[in-house]
Design a protein around this motif. Structure first.
Motif, PDB file in Angstrom:
ATOM      1  N   GLN A 165       0.988  -1.302  -0.333  1.00 12.58           N
ATOM      2  CA  GLN A 165       0.361   0.114  -0.121  1.00 12.58           C
ATOM      3  C   GLN A 165       0.534   1.121   0.157  1.00 12.58           C
ATOM      4  O   GLN A 165       1.232   1.285  -1.203  1.00 12.58           O
ATOM      5  N   SER A 166       1.060   1.649   0.902  1.00 18.94           N
ATOM      6  CA  SER A 166       2.068   3.432   1.120  1.00 18.94           C
ATOM      7  C   SER A 166       3.018   3.011   1.716  1.00 18.94           C
ATOM      8  O   SER A 166       3.676   4.451   2.300  1.00 18.94           O
ATOM      9  N   LEU A 167       4.028   2.533   1.367  1.00 15.99           N
ATOM     10  CA  LEU A 167       5.326   1.860   2.126  1.00 15.99           C
ATOM     11  C   LEU A 167       6.243   2.605   1.220  1.00 15.99           C
ATOM     12  O   LEU A 167       5.889   1.762   0.182  1.00 15.99           O
ATOM     13  N   THR A 168       7.547   2.992   1.486  1.00  9.67           N
ATOM     14  CA  THR A 168       7.878   2.974   0.348  1.00  9.67           C
ATOM     15  C   THR A 168       9.574   2.684   0.678  1.00  9.67           C
ATOM     16  O   THR A 168      10.019   3.296   1.313  1.00  9.67           O
ATOM     17  N   LEU A 169      10.602   1.603   0.383  1.00 13.18           N
ATOM     18  CA  LEU A 169      11.386   1.000   0.356  1.00 13.18           C
ATOM     19  C   LEU A 169      12.385   0.957  -0.962  1.00 13.18           C
ATOM     20  O   LEU A 169      11.597   0.210  -1.615  1.00 13.18           O
ATOM     21  N   PRO A 170      13.569   1.390  -0.879  1.00 18.54           N
ATOM     22  CA  PRO A 170      14.081   2.057  -2.028  1.00 18.54           C
ATOM     23  C   PRO A 170      15.089  -0.015  -2.031  1.00 18.54           C
ATOM     24  O   PRO A 170      15.180  -0.801  -1.719  1.00 18.54           O
ATOM     25  N   THR A 171      14.992  -0.449  -3.670  1.00 19.65           N
ATOM     26  CA  THR A 171      16.035  -1.266  -4.085  1.00 19.65           C
ATOM     27  C   THR A 171      17.437  -1.604  -3.098  1.00 19.65           C
ATOM     28  O   THR A 171      18.163  -0.111  -2.795  1.00 19.65           O
ATOM     29  N   GLY A 172      17.852  -2.404  -2.939  1.00 20.15           N
ATOM     30  CA  GLY A 172      18.680  -2.705  -1.992  1.00 20.15           C
ATOM     31  C   GLY A 172      19.048  -2.664  -0.357  1.00 20.15           C
ATOM     32  O   GLY A 172      19.645  -3.002   0.350  1.00 20.15           O
ATOM     33  N   THR A 173      17.281  -2.328  -0.258  1.00 24.09           N
ATOM     34  CA  THR A 173      17.372  -2.140   1.462  1.00 24.09           C
ATOM     35  C   THR A 173      16.848  -3.822   2.333  1.00 24.09           C
ATOM     36  O   THR A 173      16.201  -3.929   1.313  1.00 24.09           O
ATOM     37  N   LEU A 174      17.363  -3.957   3.375  1.00 25.03           N
ATOM     38  CA  LEU A 174      17.604  -4.987   4.187  1.00 25.03           C
ATOM     39  C   LEU A 174      16.292  -4.576   4.385  1.00 25.03           C
ATOM     40  O   LEU A 174      16.383  -4.127   5.833  1.00 25.03           O
ATOM     41  N   VAL A 175      15.368  -5.762   4.506  1.00 21.57           N
ATOM     42  CA  VAL A 175      14.752  -6.378   5.379  1.00 21.57           C
ATOM     43  C   VAL A 175      14.402  -7.488   6.059  1.00 21.57           C
ATOM     44  O   VAL A 175      15.224  -8.239   5.884  1.00 21.57           O
ATOM     45  N   GLU A 176      13.732  -7.813   6.835  1.00 16.71           N
ATOM     46  CA  GLU A 176      13.474  -9.470   7.591  1.00 16.71           C
ATOM     47  C   GLU A 176      11.741  -9.280   7.415  1.00 16.71           C
ATOM     48  O   GLU A 176      10.715  -8.118   8.111  1.00 16.71           O
ATOM     49  N   LEU A 177      11.219  -9.956   6.968  1.00 16.49           N
ATOM     50  CA  LEU A 177       9.690 -10.477   6.657  1.00 16.49           C
ATOM     51  C   LEU A 177       9.975 -11.859   8.286  1.00 16.49           C
ATOM     52  O   LEU A 177      10.026 -12.648   7.920  1.00 16.49           O
ATOM     53  N   GLU A 178       8.122 -11.475   8.315  1.00 18.16           N
ATOM     54  CA  GLU A 178       8.065 -11.821   9.577  1.00 18.16           C
ATOM     55  C   GLU A 178       6.508 -12.371   9.187  1.00 18.16           C
ATOM     56  O   GLU A 178       5.312 -11.910   8.830  1.00 18.16           O
ATOM     57  N   LEU A 179       6.739 -13.851   9.703  1.00 21.31           N
ATOM     58  CA  LEU A 179       4.962 -14.176   8.742  1.00 21.31           C
ATOM     59  C   LEU A 179       5.223 -15.307   9.644  1.00 21.31           C
ATOM     60  O   LEU A 179       5.775 -15.952  10.322  1.00 21.31           O
ATOM     61  N   GLN A 180       4.000 -16.328   9.796  1.00 24.63           N
ATOM     62  CA  GLN A 180       3.824 -17.474  10.570  1.00 24.63           C
ATOM     63  C   GLN A 180       3.253 -19.014   9.781  1.00 24.63           C
ATOM     64  O   GLN A 180       2.574 -18.705   8.747  1.00 24.63           O
ATOM     65  N   HIS A 181       3.734 -20.020   9.555  1.00 31.10           N
ATOM     66  CA  HIS A 181       3.048 -20.990   9.396  1.00 31.10           C
ATOM     67  C   HIS A 181       3.575 -22.360   9.973  1.00 31.10           C
ATOM     68  O   HIS A 181       4.778 -22.487  10.640  1.00 31.10           O
ATOM     69  N   ARG A 182       2.816 -22.804   9.684  1.00 33.81           N
ATOM     70  CA  ARG A 182       2.083 -24.354  10.332  1.00 33.81           C
ATOM     71  C   ARG A 182       2.700 -23.875  12.058  1.00 33.81           C
ATOM     72  O   ARG A 182       3.191 -24.648  12.661  1.00 33.81           O
ATOM     73  N   GLY A 183       2.125 -22.905  12.491  1.00 33.72           N
ATOM     74  CA  GLY A 183       1.878 -22.925  13.937  1.00 33.72           C
ATOM     75  C   GLY A 183       3.125 -22.222  14.197  1.00 33.72           C
ATOM     76  O   GLY A 183       3.770 -22.121  15.465  1.00 33.72           O
ATOM     77  N   LYS A 184       4.272 -22.185  13.650  1.00 36.52           N
ATOM     78  CA  LYS A 184       5.715 -20.853  14.081  1.00 36.52           C
ATOM     79  C   LYS A 184       5.587 -19.752  13.433  1.00 36.52           C
ATOM     80  O   LYS A 184       5.523 -19.472  11.856  1.00 36.52           O
ATOM     81  N   ASP A 185       6.404 -18.769  14.335  1.00 36.02           N
ATOM     82  CA  ASP A 185       6.572 -17.373  13.922  1.00 36.02           C
ATOM     83  C   ASP A 185       8.025 -17.446  12.762  1.00 36.02           C
ATOM     84  O   ASP A 185       9.029 -18.230  13.303  1.00 36.02           O
ATOM     85  N   LEU A 186       8.125 -17.398  11.430  1.00 37.55           N
ATOM     86  CA  LEU A 186       9.531 -16.965  10.499  1.00 37.55           C
ATOM     87  C   LEU A 186       9.830 -16.001  10.913  1.00 37.55           C
ATOM     88  O   LEU A 186       9.147 -14.855  10.676  1.00 37.55           O
ATOM     89  N   LEU A 187      10.837 -15.813  10.799  1.00 36.33           N
ATOM     90  CA  LEU A 187      11.635 -13.966  10.686  1.00 36.33           C
ATOM     91  C   LEU A 187      12.779 -14.955   9.129  1.00 36.33           C
ATOM     92  O   LEU A 187      13.573 -15.006   9.760  1.00 36.33           O
ATOM     93  N   LEU A 188      11.887 -13.898   8.192  1.00 31.36           N
ATOM     94  CA  LEU A 188      13.245 -14.767   6.826  1.00 31.36           C
ATOM     95  C   LEU A 188      13.647 -13.433   6.597  1.00 31.36           C
ATOM     96  O   LEU A 188      13.289 -12.629   6.286  1.00 31.36           O
ATOM     97  N   PRO A 189      14.886 -12.911   6.399  1.00 31.30           N
ATOM     98  CA  PRO A 189      15.770 -11.769   6.295  1.00 31.30           C
ATOM     99  C   PRO A 189      15.782 -12.049   4.684  1.00 31.30           C
ATOM    100  O   PRO A 189      15.619 -12.748   3.650  1.00 31.30           O
ATOM    101  N   ALA A 190      15.841 -10.430   3.774  1.00 33.01           N
ATOM    102  CA  ALA A 190      15.284  -9.944   2.616  1.00 33.01           C
ATOM    103  C   ALA A 190      15.926  -9.155   2.095  1.00 33.01           C
ATOM    104  O   ALA A 190      16.157  -8.073   2.812  1.00 33.01           O
ATOM    105  N   VAL A 191      15.665  -9.119   0.930  1.00 32.82           N
ATOM    106  CA  VAL A 191      16.547  -7.806   0.448  1.00 32.82           C
ATOM    107  C   VAL A 191      15.312  -7.290  -0.878  1.00 32.82           C
ATOM    108  O   VAL A 191      15.311  -8.089  -1.479  1.00 32.82           O
TER     109      VAL A 191
END
Length: 107
Positions: free
Chosen positions: A44-70
């Motif tokens: 929606q209204s988020l601006t992140l430039p290319t090359g920005t390091l982020v972590e993605l937090e999501l749930q899968h099979r009842g577990k919390d995942l934290l996935l490093p991404a760019v």
């Protein structure tokens, strides 16, 4: 015609994802497709430039995942991210989950 740069097929998904930036939970997004190497997020209204390091937090099979991404791609309202490590198991699991096919009446 643009050259395809992906290494694997993307599958449609609908997954809530929190984007963490600089160790703070920053924004709630929705993953709209997924490959083993990354995902496409409706932000929606988020601006992140290319090359920005982020972590993605999501749930899968009842577990919390934290996935490093760019961030590798962005447009108004969407970003494409590449995982720093391939997520083959997540991709395989979510690729098996398909919505039921719509019944088409026979004529």
């Amino acid at each position: 015609m643009a050259v395809e740069k992906r290494y694997s097929f993307r599958n449609p998904v609908d997954i809530p994802v929190h984007i963490r930036y600089r160790k703070r939970r920053f924004f709630c997004a929705r993953a709209t497709n997924l490959s083993a190497e990354g995902m496409y997020l409706d932000v929606q209204s988020l601006t992140l430039p290319t090359g920005t390091l982020v972590e993605l937090e999501l749930q899968h099979r009842g577990k919390d995942l934290l996935l490093p991404a760019v961030v590798v791609y962005r447009t108004d309202g969407c970003v494409g991210v590449m995982f720093r490590e391939a997520q083959v198991d997540l991709y395989r699991d979510l690729s098996r989950i398909r919505p039921p096919a719509l019944a088409v009446p026979a004529f």
